[in-house]
Design a protein around this motif. Structure first.
Motif, PDB file in Angstrom:
ATOM      1  N   LYS A  59       0.818  -1.127  -0.094  1.00 26.60           N
ATOM      2  CA  LYS A  59      -0.037  -0.097  -0.097  1.00 26.60           C
ATOM      3  C   LYS A  59       0.805   1.324  -0.077  1.00 26.60           C
ATOM      4  CE  LYS A  59      -4.530  -1.090   0.153  1.00 26.60           C
ATOM      5  NZ  LYS A  59      -5.458  -0.745  -0.845  1.00 26.60           N
ATOM      6  N   ILE A  60       0.282   2.506  -0.686  1.00 23.66           N
ATOM      7  CA  ILE A  60       0.907   3.792  -0.454  1.00 23.66           C
ATOM      8  C   ILE A  60      -0.121   4.394   0.364  1.00 23.66           C
ATOM      9  CG2 ILE A  60       1.296   5.705  -1.501  1.00 23.66           C
ATOM     10  CD1 ILE A  60       1.601   4.119  -4.207  1.00 23.66           C
ATOM     11  N   ARG A  61       0.562   4.956   1.311  1.00 23.44           N
ATOM     12  CA  ARG A  61      -0.282   5.661   2.445  1.00 23.44           C
ATOM     13  C   ARG A  61       0.033   7.242   2.326  1.00 23.44           C
ATOM     14  NH1 ARG A  61      -3.799   3.656   5.985  1.00 23.44           N
ATOM     15  NH2 ARG A  61      -3.118   4.845   7.891  1.00 23.44           N
ATOM     16  N   ILE A  62      -1.063   7.878   1.957  1.00 28.02           N
ATOM     17  CA  ILE A  62      -0.425   9.517   1.455  1.00 28.02           C
ATOM     18  C   ILE A  62      -1.501  10.246   2.768  1.00 28.02           C
ATOM     19  CG2 ILE A  62      -0.701   8.859  -1.034  1.00 28.02           C
ATOM     20  CD1 ILE A  62      -3.699  10.029  -1.094  1.00 28.02           C
ATOM     21  N   ASN A  63      -0.693  11.482   2.968  1.00 28.28           N
ATOM     22  CA  ASN A  63      -1.330  12.684   3.652  1.00 28.28           C
ATOM     23  C   ASN A  63      -1.014  13.845   2.937  1.00 28.28           C
ATOM     24  OD1 ASN A  63       1.532  12.908   4.014  1.00 28.28           O
ATOM     25  ND2 ASN A  63       1.668  11.633   5.906  1.00 28.28           N
ATOM     26  N   LEU A  64      -1.300  14.851   3.770  1.00 24.13           N
ATOM     27  CA  LEU A  64      -1.253  16.300   3.099  1.00 24.13           C
ATOM     28  C   LEU A  64       0.532  16.374   2.586  1.00 24.13           C
ATOM     29  CD1 LEU A  64      -2.981  18.857   3.038  1.00 24.13           C
ATOM     30  CD2 LEU A  64      -1.776  19.696   4.861  1.00 24.13           C
ATOM     31  N   GLN A  65       1.149  15.625   3.315  1.00 24.33           N
ATOM     32  CA  GLN A  65       2.534  15.985   2.985  1.00 24.33           C
ATOM     33  C   GLN A  65       2.947  15.287   1.639  1.00 24.33           C
ATOM     34  OE1 GLN A  65       4.677  17.762   4.655  1.00 24.33           O
ATOM     35  NE2 GLN A  65       6.634  17.234   3.942  1.00 24.33           N
ATOM     36  N   SER A  66       2.138  14.149   1.346  1.00 23.56           N
ATOM     37  CA  SER A  66       2.458  13.450   0.118  1.00 23.56           C
ATOM     38  C   SER A  66       1.867  14.387  -0.959  1.00 23.56           C
ATOM     39  CB  SER A  66       1.697  12.179   0.154  1.00 23.56           C
ATOM     40  OG  SER A  66       1.965  11.224   1.209  1.00 23.56           O
ATOM     41  N   ILE A  67       0.756  14.921  -0.964  1.00 21.58           N
ATOM     42  CA  ILE A  67       0.010  15.990  -1.906  1.00 21.58           C
ATOM     43  C   ILE A  67       0.821  17.141  -1.926  1.00 21.58           C
ATOM     44  CG2 ILE A  67      -1.851  17.143  -2.618  1.00 21.58           C
ATOM     45  CD1 ILE A  67      -3.530  15.443  -0.575  1.00 21.58           C
ATOM     46  N   LEU A  68       1.636  17.728  -1.019  1.00 15.95           N
ATOM     47  CA  LEU A  68       2.540  18.901  -1.081  1.00 15.95           C
ATOM     48  C   LEU A  68       3.791  18.548  -1.949  1.00 15.95           C
ATOM     49  CD1 LEU A  68       2.948  21.655  -0.149  1.00 15.95           C
ATOM     50  CD2 LEU A  68       4.224  20.703   1.905  1.00 15.95           C
ATOM     51  N   THR A  69       4.365  17.196  -1.669  1.00 19.56           N
ATOM     52  CA  THR A  69       5.509  16.878  -2.676  1.00 19.56           C
ATOM     53  C   THR A  69       4.963  16.759  -3.884  1.00 19.56           C
ATOM     54  OG1 THR A  69       6.247  15.551  -0.507  1.00 19.56           O
ATOM     55  CG2 THR A  69       7.152  15.130  -2.599  1.00 19.56           C
ATOM     56  N   ALA A  70       3.925  16.155  -4.069  1.00 22.78           N
ATOM     57  CA  ALA A  70       3.317  15.903  -5.598  1.00 22.78           C
ATOM     58  C   ALA A  70       3.111  17.445  -6.019  1.00 22.78           C
ATOM     59  CB  ALA A  70       2.088  15.401  -5.552  1.00 22.78           C
TER      60      ALA A  70
END
Length: 364
Positions: free
Chosen positions: A101-112
């Protein structure tokens, strides 16, 4: 005015977009889930700053062509919406894939969101000469490569620059977890942007034959300091160093546009609508060199660590340059494929090829 595209190309674009979106939804369905452990109240303001900078700032930064404003802002939104999804997946599989699994959070979206700036910047180089399909393929390829490079490296016309100028401190500090290093990056970014602005105004007037300011110089070179600092935003411990870097970056940007652009582009038969090389390319190279010098200076008293650091930093910078040049060349070759039906020369920089203009119809 009707589009000059063949009917089959008008079908290809919606089919391509819907197929890509369907594939993204399937990948998200099988591999992606939310991580609710992040402190939202602390991180969301930074997320807002960066999101506004990327979505709105870059849109207005590209919207300086008189007859291409719809496309500049509209295509920016299209690419950002598509690529932020792809960037989350690429980043997740490469660096955050665990237990299937890939667990995403606000930091993941920010990096993207931060990763897609490479795409939006590159769009400026071919602005007005590429259609939707070419831009989409360029975007998908560049996001994939940009994560590797990042890991290696560690009026409407004025409106976009102002947005980017204001929010660049948040951009340079967004992914730094340590509080003291984050504040250092913010301080350095503000001073480096201030001095690059001074250099932009000074050298723009100095290089002009009639002593007048060039809006192109001001639009681009005022941002050069923030670009150059990206490598070492939190590593520079003295404000005067950041100020010198900003002055140098602004100078390089203006001199590049004033002296190099008119000679380099005809000689190499290349095109750069927004002066991407002089706003982002040369300042980034300068920033990479300064970053290596700063790292080596920090280890100058320990020769064994100094040698190891020199090898790592110089190697990372060289590999980043090689990957960028190779991926850029490969992307360029793909975009020139006749399959994508590039707009004819007579339709360069023309919104009416892509957008409806009811107010221009007969009777209005």
């Amino acid at each position: 005015m009707s589009s000059q595209y063949l009917p089959n190309l008008r079908i290809r674009l919606p089919v391509l977009l819907l197929l890509l979106e369907a594939a993204l939804i399937l990948i998200f369905g099988f591999f992606v889930s939310y991580d609710h452990s992040q402190h939202l109240a602390r991180d969301y303001p930074v997320f807002q700053d960066v999101n506004l900078m990327v979505i709105l700032g870059f849109a207005y930064f590209l919207a300086f062509l008189h007859r291409y404003g719809f496309s500049s802002t509209g295509f920016n939104l299209l690419l950002a919406a598509l690529d932020v999804q792809w960037a989350v997946i690429v980043d997740g599989f490469l660096f955050h894939f665990s237990a299937g699994k890939i667990r995403i959070n606000l930091q993941s979206i920010l990096t993207a969101i931060m990763s897609i700036t490479t795409v939006l910047i590159s769009t400026g180089a071919i602005l007005g000469k590429a259609n939707h399909m070419q831009l989409i393929w360029m975007a998908m390829m560049e996001v994939t490569v940009s994560f590797t490079v990042q890991q290696m490296a560690g009026c409407e016309f004025f409106a976009g620059t102002l947005f980017l100028w204001i929010f660049w401190p948040s951009f340079n500090s967004a992914l730094i977890p340590e509080e003291d290093r984050k504040w250092t990056a913010i301080y350095n970014t503000y001073f480096v942007m201030a001095t690059s602005t001074i250099a932009a105004f000074s050298f723009s007037m100095a290089t002009s034959k009639n002593g007048k300011l060039s809006m192109a110089h001001i639009q681009n070179a005022t941002l050069a300091g923030g670009v150059a600092l990206g490598f070492s935003a939190s590593n520079i411990q003295q404000p005067w160093i950041a100020m010198v870097l900003g002055l140098a970056a602004g100078t390089v940007s203006v001199l590049g546009m004033a002296c190099l652009q008119k000679r380099l582009e005809p000689a190499l038969t290349i095109h750069d609508t927004c002066g991407v090389l002089y706003t982002f390319g040369l300042p980034s190279l300068l920033g990479g060199i300064i970053h290596v010098i700063v790292i080596l200076t920090n280890h100058s008293k320990n020769l064994s660590v100094f040698g190891y650091s020199a090898l790592i930093e110089v190697g990372a910078l060289s590999l980043s340059l090689c990957l960028s040049l190779f991926s850029g060349l490969l992307t360029g070759l793909i975009l020139t494929c006749k399959l994508w039906k590039s707009p004819p020369v007579t339709k360069y920089f023309d919104d009416q090829v892509y957008w409806e203009f009811p107010h221009l119809a007969v009777g209005f």
